[in-house]
Design an enzyme around this catalytic site. Structure first.
Site, PDB file in Angstrom:
ATOM      1  N   CYS A 239      -2.619  -5.332   2.384  1.00 46.29           N
ATOM      2  CA  CYS A 239      -3.718  -4.737   3.148  1.00 46.29           C
ATOM      3  C   CYS A 239      -3.623  -5.230   4.585  1.00 46.29           C
ATOM      4  O   CYS A 239      -3.774  -6.430   4.844  1.00 46.29           O
ATOM      5  CB  CYS A 239      -5.064  -5.111   2.548  1.00 46.29           C
ATOM      6  SG  CYS A 239      -6.468  -4.450   3.483  1.00 46.29           S
TER       7      CYS A 239
ATOM      8  N   ASN B  60      -9.355   8.715   0.838  1.00 51.11           N
ATOM      9  CA  ASN B  60      -9.274   7.758  -0.262  1.00 51.11           C
ATOM     10  C   ASN B  60      -8.961   8.488  -1.571  1.00 51.11           C
ATOM     11  O   ASN B  60      -9.124   9.712  -1.661  1.00 51.11           O
ATOM     12  CB  ASN B  60     -10.599   6.998  -0.380  1.00 51.11           C
ATOM     13  CG  ASN B  60     -10.930   6.239   0.883  1.00 51.11           C
ATOM     14  OD1 ASN B  60     -10.103   5.504   1.409  1.00 51.11           O
ATOM     15  ND2 ASN B  60     -12.142   6.431   1.392  1.00 51.11           N
TER      16      ASN B  60
ATOM     17  N   ASN C 239       0.848  -1.187   0.000  1.00 48.43           N
ATOM     18  CA  ASN C 239       0.000   0.000   0.000  1.00 48.43           C
ATOM     19  C   ASN C 239       0.885   1.239   0.000  1.00 48.43           C
ATOM     20  O   ASN C 239       1.750   1.386   0.855  1.00 48.43           O
ATOM     21  CB  ASN C 239      -0.891   0.040   1.239  1.00 48.43           C
ATOM     22  CG  ASN C 239      -2.032  -0.954   1.181  1.00 48.43           C
ATOM     23  OD1 ASN C 239      -2.297  -1.645   2.138  1.00 48.43           O
ATOM     24  ND2 ASN C 239      -2.718  -1.033   0.053  1.00 48.43           N
TER      25      ASN C 239
ATOM     26  N   GLY D   4      -5.124   0.010   8.651  1.00 46.92           N
ATOM     27  CA  GLY D   4      -4.026  -0.534   9.445  1.00 46.92           C
ATOM     28  C   GLY D   4      -2.657  -0.206   8.895  1.00 46.92           C
ATOM     29  O   GLY D   4      -1.739   0.193   9.634  1.00 46.92           O
ATOM     30  N   ASN D   5      -2.474  -0.370   7.590  1.00 46.31           N
ATOM     31  CA  ASN D   5      -1.177  -0.067   6.993  1.00 46.31           C
ATOM     32  C   ASN D   5      -0.858   1.422   7.071  1.00 46.31           C
ATOM     33  O   ASN D   5       0.286   1.817   7.335  1.00 46.31           O
ATOM     34  CB  ASN D   5      -1.149  -0.522   5.530  1.00 46.31           C
ATOM     35  CG  ASN D   5      -0.797  -1.998   5.401  1.00 46.31           C
ATOM     36  OD1 ASN D   5      -0.308  -2.605   6.337  1.00 46.31           O
ATOM     37  ND2 ASN D   5      -1.054  -2.576   4.251  1.00 46.31           N
TER      38      ASN D   5
ATOM     39  N   THR E 244      -5.597  -4.479   7.328  1.00 42.41           N
ATOM     40  CA  THR E 244      -6.862  -4.919   7.895  1.00 42.41           C
ATOM     41  C   THR E 244      -7.389  -6.151   7.169  1.00 42.41           C
ATOM     42  O   THR E 244      -8.147  -6.937   7.740  1.00 42.41           O
ATOM     43  CB  THR E 244      -7.894  -3.777   7.867  1.00 42.41           C
ATOM     44  OG1 THR E 244      -7.802  -3.076   6.627  1.00 42.41           O
ATOM     45  CG2 THR E 244      -7.655  -2.807   8.996  1.00 42.41           C
TER      46      THR E 244
ATOM     47  N   ASN F 183     -14.391  -4.658   0.885  1.00 43.00           N
ATOM     48  CA  ASN F 183     -13.068  -5.217   0.623  1.00 43.00           C
ATOM     49  C   ASN F 183     -13.150  -6.732   0.742  1.00 43.00           C
ATOM     50  O   ASN F 183     -13.861  -7.260   1.604  1.00 43.00           O
ATOM     51  CB  ASN F 183     -12.054  -4.679   1.631  1.00 43.00           C
ATOM     52  CG  ASN F 183     -11.912  -3.171   1.559  1.00 43.00           C
ATOM     53  OD1 ASN F 183     -11.444  -2.629   0.583  1.00 43.00           O
ATOM     54  ND2 ASN F 183     -12.344  -2.486   2.609  1.00 43.00           N
TER      55      ASN F 183
ATOM     56  N   HIS G  73     -14.977  -5.488   5.609  1.00 41.57           N
ATOM     57  CA  HIS G  73     -14.145  -6.509   4.985  1.00 41.57           C
ATOM     58  C   HIS G  73     -14.890  -7.840   5.039  1.00 41.57           C
ATOM     59  O   HIS G  73     -15.660  -8.088   5.968  1.00 41.57           O
ATOM     60  CB  HIS G  73     -12.823  -6.692   5.741  1.00 41.57           C
ATOM     61  CG  HIS G  73     -11.807  -5.645   5.468  1.00 41.57           C
ATOM     62  ND1 HIS G  73     -11.872  -4.393   6.033  1.00 41.57           N
ATOM     63  CD2 HIS G  73     -10.693  -5.654   4.693  1.00 41.57           C
ATOM     64  CE1 HIS G  73     -10.842  -3.678   5.631  1.00 41.57           C
ATOM     65  NE2 HIS G  73     -10.110  -4.411   4.816  1.00 41.57           N
TER      66      HIS G  73
ATOM     67  N   ASN H 291     -14.338   0.051   8.389  1.00 44.82           N
ATOM     68  CA  ASN H 291     -14.607  -0.143   6.968  1.00 44.82           C
ATOM     69  C   ASN H 291     -14.845  -1.633   6.748  1.00 44.82           C
ATOM     70  O   ASN H 291     -14.217  -2.469   7.381  1.00 44.82           O
ATOM     71  CB  ASN H 291     -13.462   0.392   6.094  1.00 44.82           C
ATOM     72  CG  ASN H 291     -12.112  -0.147   6.510  1.00 44.82           C
ATOM     73  OD1 ASN H 291     -11.949  -0.661   7.608  1.00 44.82           O
ATOM     74  ND2 ASN H 291     -11.126  -0.042   5.650  1.00 44.82           N
TER      75      ASN H 291
ATOM     76  N   ARG I 172     -11.891  -2.418  -2.438  1.00 41.96           N
ATOM     77  CA  ARG I 172     -13.022  -1.722  -3.061  1.00 41.96           C
ATOM     78  C   ARG I 172     -12.563  -0.418  -3.716  1.00 41.96           C
ATOM     79  O   ARG I 172     -11.821   0.360  -3.141  1.00 41.96           O
ATOM     80  CB  ARG I 172     -14.113  -1.436  -2.030  1.00 41.96           C
ATOM     81  CG  ARG I 172     -13.645  -0.628  -0.843  1.00 41.96           C
ATOM     82  CD  ARG I 172     -14.775  -0.361   0.121  1.00 41.96           C
ATOM     83  NE  ARG I 172     -14.275   0.360   1.288  1.00 41.96           N
ATOM     84  CZ  ARG I 172     -15.035   0.886   2.218  1.00 41.96           C
ATOM     85  NH1 ARG I 172     -16.348   0.772   2.131  1.00 41.96           N
ATOM     86  NH2 ARG I 172     -14.533   1.510   3.251  1.00 41.96           N
TER      87      ARG I 172
END
Length: 286
Positions: free
Chosen positions: A222, A63, A12, A73-74, A224, A195, A163, A161, A214
Site C-alpha cells: 500500500c 474499488n 496491489n 498512490g500505487n 499511501t 485503512n 489511514h 481516503n 478496508r
C-alpha cells in the site's frame, strides 16, 4: 472486446483500461466484474485512463465494490507506467488529474519501458475536521486507543481516503487480521471504515510495515500506507523525512519534503499480464 492490462505495484494488483479510445457504460458494474477475485483476473481495483482538459490524463479509480475512490498512490504510479508503455504519451514527466487533485509524476525509462516512477502524492491531511474521526481534537497524533487487549498510540492521516498508523515492536509476528479488522470497524472512533498501518521502526531511515486495507483485508502493498507510516514517524520524532519502507511486496522510498510539504513516493511497478475479453456475454452493460 475490451482490452485490459493487469499491473502490480508492491502487491496491489490493478486492472487498467484505456477509456480514451472507447466508451464504457455502467462503470460500477464493470468495476465489480473485473475486480472479482473469483473470476481469475483478481484485482484491488479498476483504473481508467481518461482524457483531461487540465492535465495530460485523468485517472478514475474504482474499488472492487464498484465505488469510485479519490486517489491511490500505487495505482497512480502504475498508471504512469501504463500510459508510457502503451504509447499514450512520450513524456517522461507529466501530470495526472484525480479526484484527490492534480498529481505530478516522473519516469525513469530503460529500453523504451518505464522501470521506476516518482510520484508527488501531495500534502498529508492532519486536520480532524477533514479526516473522518469522531473527536474534538484539531489533530489526531499518537492518541491512545484501546483495541481488544492492547492499547495503540494512533496517528490519523488522510490522502483523500482515511489511514491510521501506529508503531509496534515487531510486525512479522503481529496478528494483523485480529487487530486490523477490529480497528477498521471501530465506528465509535472512525465513522467510515479506515485503512490501518502497523509499522516497526528498524532505524531512522528504515521502516517495516503491514497494512490492513478496508474492505479487503491484509494487503501485501500500500503506497499511501507507506506514506502514512512516514508521516506518523516524522511527527513523533521517530524517523527522518526520507525513509525506505519495507512491506511484503517490496521496498518503497518515501520523501516528505520540507519545502513544499509534499510527499514523494518512488518505486517500480510491473505489468502482470495483458488480455482482451468479450464482456458482452458475462457483464450486463445495458
Amino acid at each position: 472486446m475490451m482490452r485490459f492490462t493487469k499491473m502490480q505495484a508492491y502487491g496491489n494488483d490493478y486492472v487498467y483500461i484505456d477509456a480514451i479510445h472507447q466508451e464504457l457504460p455502467n462503470l460500477p458494474s464493470l468495476a465489480r466484474f473485473v475486480s472479482d477475485r473469483h473470476f481469475a483476473i483478481g484485482s484491488d481495483g479498476m483504473v481508467l485512463v481518461c482524457p483531461s482538459e487540465k492535465c495530460d490524463f485523468r485517472m478514475r479509480m474504482f474499488n472492487p465494490d464498484g465505488t469510485e475512490g479519490e486517489m491511490c498512490g500505487n495505482a497512480l504510479r502504475s498508471v504512469a507506467k501504463y500510459v508510457y508503455d502503451h504509447r499514450l504519451t512520450d513524456k517522461k514527466e507529466f501530470y495526472i488529474e484525480t479526484l484527490g487533485g492534480i498529481k505530478h509524476l516522473w519516469l525513469t525509462v530503460e529500453d523504451g519501458l518505464a522501470v521506476n516512477i516518482r510520484a508527488d502524492i501531495g500534502e498529508p491531511v492532519l486536520d480532524t475536521k477533514i479526516i473522518p474521526v469522531n473527536t474534538d481534537l484539531s489533530q489526531f497524533i499518537e492518541q491512545p486507543v484501546a483495541v481488544k487487549d492492547k492499547t495503540f498510540n494512533i496517528t490519523a492521516v488522510s490522502w483523500g481516503n482515511p489511514h491510521i498508523a501506529m508503531f509496534i515492536d515487531n510486525v512479522a509476528d503481529f496478528d494483523v487480521h485480529f487487530y486490523g479488522k477490529e480497528l477498521e470497524y471501530m465506528t465509535s472512533l472512525f465513522p467510515n471504515k479506515t485503512n490501518v498501518t502497523f509499522a516497526e521502526l528498524v532505524n531512522r531511515d528504515y521502516i517495516k510495515m503491514r497494512e490492513w486495507e478496508r474492505g479487503t483485508g491484509e494487503t501485501i502493498g500500500c503506497g499511501t500506507g507507506c506514506a502514512t507510516a512516514v508521516v506518523a514517524g516524522v511527527l513523533t520524532g521517530r524517523c527522518n523525512r526520507h525513509v525506505s519502507v519495507e512491506q511484503t511486496g517490496g521496498v518503497l522510498d518515501i520523501d516528505w519534503n520540507e519545502t513544499d510539504n509534499h510527499l514523494y513516493m518512488t518505486g517500480v511497478s510491473n505489468t502482470v499480464f495483458e488480455a482482451e475479453i468479450d464482456i458482452s456475454s458475462v457483464w450486463d452493460n445495458r
